[in-house]
Design an enzyme around this catalytic site. Structure first.
Site, PDB file in Angstrom:
ATOM      1  N   HIS A   1      11.786  -1.174 -12.093  1.00 19.64           N
ATOM      2  CA  HIS A   1      11.537  -2.591 -12.360  1.00 19.64           C
ATOM      3  C   HIS A   1      11.542  -3.334 -11.033  1.00 19.64           C
ATOM      4  O   HIS A   1      12.548  -3.323 -10.320  1.00 19.64           O
ATOM      5  CB  HIS A   1      12.633  -3.154 -13.268  1.00 19.64           C
ATOM      6  CG  HIS A   1      12.386  -4.575 -13.673  1.00 19.64           C
ATOM      7  ND1 HIS A   1      12.332  -4.949 -14.989  1.00 19.64           N
ATOM      8  CD2 HIS A   1      12.177  -5.700 -12.953  1.00 19.64           C
ATOM      9  CE1 HIS A   1      12.104  -6.268 -15.053  1.00 19.64           C
ATOM     10  NE2 HIS A   1      12.013  -6.736 -13.829  1.00 19.64           N
TER      11      HIS A   1
ATOM     12  N   HIS B   1       0.801  -1.220   0.000  1.00 17.12           N
ATOM     13  CA  HIS B   1       0.000   0.000   0.000  1.00 17.12           C
ATOM     14  C   HIS B   1       0.839   1.279   0.000  1.00 17.12           C
ATOM     15  O   HIS B   1       1.910   1.330   0.604  1.00 17.12           O
ATOM     16  CB  HIS B   1      -0.923   0.010   1.219  1.00 17.12           C
ATOM     17  CG  HIS B   1      -0.166   0.041   2.512  1.00 17.12           C
ATOM     18  ND1 HIS B   1       0.418  -1.093   3.048  1.00 17.12           N
ATOM     19  CD2 HIS B   1       0.138   1.052   3.334  1.00 17.12           C
ATOM     20  CE1 HIS B   1       1.032  -0.772   4.171  1.00 17.12           C
ATOM     21  NE2 HIS B   1       0.883   0.535   4.368  1.00 17.12           N
TER      22      HIS B   1
END
Length: 97
Positions: free
Chosen positions: A35, A26
């Protein structure tokens, strides 16, 4: 990607990748060209700068910032914020170049 998890309030920049089996918790911020490799875990409220690569199976603890232009090696564990671009490996992650 298959079996990847991106949780609530996370922001993902342009051309960023969250790969197979990765977890992005979150309220994270992934800037452009980040990446997150296979099986990596990024805990909550983490900010990752542009062009940074989080290697396969790496873990980033919560409430940290990683600047742009970093390479976090496979299996590394990041337990403190990273403010200088470079390559980081190990448990805990330390800069090697």
């Amino acid at each position: 990607a298959k079996n990847a998890v991106v949780n609530a309030y996370t922001q993902i920049g342009n051309m960023a990748i969250v790969n197979t089996g990765a977890i992005v918790e979150h309220a994270d911020v992934l800037e452009d060209f980040v990446h997150i490799a296979v099986g990596a875990h990024v805990a909550g409220t983490v900010s990752i700068g542009a062009g940074t690569w989080i290697g396969a199976g790496a873990t980033v603890s919560n409430n940290l910032q990683i600047c742009g232009g970093c390479m976090i090696g496979a299996g590394a564990v990041v337990i403190k914020s990273i403010t200088e671009s470079g390559t980081y490996v190990g448990v805990p992650a330390e800069k090697i170049k």
